[in-house]
Scaffold this active site. Structure first.
Site, PDB file in Angstrom:
ATOM      1  N   ASP A  67       0.197  -1.234   0.779  1.00 53.92           N
ATOM      2  CA  ASP A  67      -0.075   0.428   0.215  1.00 53.92           C
ATOM      3  C   ASP A  67       0.796   1.339   0.062  1.00 53.92           C
ATOM      4  O   ASP A  67       2.260   1.050   0.296  1.00 53.92           O
ATOM      5  CB  ASP A  67      -0.733  -0.158   1.180  1.00 53.92           C
ATOM      6  CG  ASP A  67      -0.665  -0.537   2.394  1.00 53.92           C
ATOM      7  OD1 ASP A  67       0.926  -0.364   2.726  1.00 53.92           O
ATOM      8  OD2 ASP A  67      -0.739  -0.653   3.157  1.00 53.92           O
ATOM      9  N   ASN A 136      -7.611  -2.538  13.887  1.00 51.35           N
ATOM     10  CA  ASN A 136      -8.975  -3.206  14.330  1.00 51.35           C
ATOM     11  C   ASN A 136      -8.758  -4.463  13.031  1.00 51.35           C
ATOM     12  O   ASN A 136     -10.225  -4.424  12.523  1.00 51.35           O
ATOM     13  CB  ASN A 136      -8.961  -1.862  12.993  1.00 51.35           C
ATOM     14  CG  ASN A 136      -9.144  -1.675  11.894  1.00 51.35           C
ATOM     15  OD1 ASN A 136      -7.928  -2.307  11.731  1.00 51.35           O
ATOM     16  ND2 ASN A 136      -9.361  -0.317  11.472  1.00 51.35           N
ATOM     17  N   HIS A 138      -7.305  -4.886   9.923  1.00 58.12           N
ATOM     18  CA  HIS A 138      -6.470  -5.020   8.977  1.00 58.12           C
ATOM     19  C   HIS A 138      -5.650  -4.997   8.536  1.00 58.12           C
ATOM     20  O   HIS A 138      -4.965  -5.629   9.457  1.00 58.12           O
ATOM     21  CB  HIS A 138      -6.721  -2.994   8.516  1.00 58.12           C
ATOM     22  CG  HIS A 138      -5.922  -2.764   8.694  1.00 58.12           C
ATOM     23  ND1 HIS A 138      -5.592  -1.137   9.290  1.00 58.12           N
ATOM     24  CD2 HIS A 138      -4.377  -3.160   9.074  1.00 58.12           C
ATOM     25  CE1 HIS A 138      -4.615  -0.393   9.569  1.00 58.12           C
ATOM     26  NE2 HIS A 138      -4.181  -1.135   9.263  1.00 58.12           N
ATOM     27  N   GLU A 143      -9.809  -2.136   4.960  1.00 57.70           N
ATOM     28  CA  GLU A 143     -10.209  -1.591   6.587  1.00 57.70           C
ATOM     29  C   GLU A 143     -11.672  -2.365   7.053  1.00 57.70           C
ATOM     30  O   GLU A 143     -11.916  -2.843   5.826  1.00 57.70           O
ATOM     31  CB  GLU A 143     -10.310  -0.077   7.244  1.00 57.70           C
ATOM     32  CG  GLU A 143      -9.550   1.104   5.906  1.00 57.70           C
ATOM     33  CD  GLU A 143      -8.664   0.710   8.120  1.00 57.70           C
ATOM     34  OE1 GLU A 143      -8.332  -0.223   8.329  1.00 57.70           O
ATOM     35  OE2 GLU A 143      -7.973   2.458   7.854  1.00 57.70           O
TER      36      GLU A 143
HETATM   37  C1  F6R Z   1       1.785  -1.428   6.170  1.00 61.99           C
HETATM   38  C2  F6R Z   1      -0.108  -2.272   5.976  1.00 61.99           C
HETATM   39  C3  F6R Z   1      -1.074  -2.217   7.410  1.00 61.99           C
HETATM   40  C4  F6R Z   1       0.216  -2.740   8.771  1.00 61.99           C
HETATM   41  C5  F6R Z   1      -0.356  -2.755   9.730  1.00 61.99           C
HETATM   42  C6  F6R Z   1       0.665  -3.126  11.063  1.00 61.99           C
HETATM   43  O1  F6R Z   1       2.050  -1.727   5.066  1.00 61.99           O
HETATM   44  O2  F6R Z   1       0.219  -2.678   5.115  1.00 61.99           O
HETATM   45  O3  F6R Z   1      -1.662  -3.220   7.160  1.00 61.99           O
HETATM   46  O4  F6R Z   1       1.207  -4.109   7.977  1.00 61.99           O
HETATM   47  O5  F6R Z   1      -1.266  -1.357  10.052  1.00 61.99           O
HETATM   48  O6  F6R Z   1       0.729  -1.239  11.112  1.00 61.99           O
HETATM   49  P1  F6R Z   1       1.823  -1.506  12.510  1.00 61.99           P
HETATM   50  O7  F6R Z   1       3.488  -3.205  12.183  1.00 61.99           O
HETATM   51  O8  F6R Z   1       3.093  -0.482  12.140  1.00 61.99           O
HETATM   52  O9  F6R Z   1       1.527  -1.892  13.553  1.00 61.99           O
END
Ligand code: F6R
Length: 242
Positions: A67, A136, A138, A143
């Site tokens: 992303d 959450n 995701h 989301e």
């Molecule tokens: C990042 C992504 C997100 C993160 C998720 C966890 O490329 O796609 O899904 O993997 O938000 O983020 P952290 O590792 O910072 O807790």
């Protein structure tokens, strides 16, 4: 699902890196799906160490990232382009043209999403997709929603995600409100999936991903339907699993 429970972030990182390393030994020209965020930083550090000690090479590896924020230039320190260069690409022998990150400044974001899907197919699909987990539930920036979105798409980020990611910006008002993200189908088409979850803040989401109903309200729960998922986590992240 295979679940490894490790004691520390360092041990999680070593375990995840060893799995990615094995993938590269088995297939030197693997297509790796990569993630940003806090979860994979230690894993990237370990992979850089393994590259420096001559254990692995990225010469023939192709990468596709999950992303990117809408509106951030590649050179913006909060962009995922910048993150990947800083934590991995600039430290290994990967060819720049073999690294793919969605463009957050594309003049036609819908077209950017469609051509990203085509590009992933044209390089043979993802061999191993690395994922973090949102608080959450995701994965990527898929989301919680009423339905799963299959292909790469534009996402309106939830307040929960904006708050969680604000720590990296000077002020919460600077966090972009939209992102481009691989879809649930894009992720599920990967041959193997490796998910990293560290710390208590992920415990609710991880319990639902592993043992809750499969629902778009917890996007990561779809992983229960994937035939080859490995989760690397710590006890705190697993603490809500009954
Ligand atoms: C990042 C992504 C997100 C993160 C998720 C966890 O490329 O796609 O899904 O993997 O938000 O983020 P952290 O590792 O910072 O807790």
């Amino acid at each position: 699902m295979k679940i490894y429970t490790e004691k520390t972030y360092e041990a999680i990182s070593s375990r995840a890196a060893s799995i990615l390393k094995a993938q590269l030994v088995l297939k030197t020209n693997s297509v790796l799906g990569l993630a940003t965020g806090t979860s994979p930083i230690g894993t990237y550090d370990k992979l850089v160490e393994d590259y420096r000690s001559g254990e692995i090479s990225f010469k023939d590896v192709r990468t596709v990232n999950l992303d990117e924020y809408v509106g951030l230039e590649d050179t913006d320190p909060n962009s995922y382009h910048y993150f990947m260069d800083a934590h991995l690409f600039s430290k290994i022998d990967i060819e720049k043209e073999n690294t793919h990150v969605l463009s957050g400044t594309a003049s036609d974001p819908e077209k950017e999403c469609r051509s990203y899907e085509r590009m992933i197919r044209s390089i043979g699909g993802i061999d191993m997709q690395l994922l973090g987990l949102g608080r959450n539930g995701h994965i990527g920036f898929n989301e919680p929603d009423e339905a799963f979105t299959v292909d790469t798409h534009i996402v309106d980020l939830t307040e929960n995600t904006i708050e969680a990611n604000a720590r990296l910006f000077n002020d919460i008002s600077e966090v972009p409100k939209q992102a481009l993200s691989m879809g649930i189908g894009t992720i599920m088409r990967a041959k193997r999936i490796l998910l990293i979850a560290y710390g208590e803040s992920k415990a609710d989401a991880l319990a639902k991903v592993i043992a809750g109903p499969v629902t778009p309200h917890v996007p990561g729960s779809i992983l229960q339907l994937h035939p080859d998922v490995t989760i690397v986590c710590d006890e705190a992240a697993l603490s809500k699993l009954k």
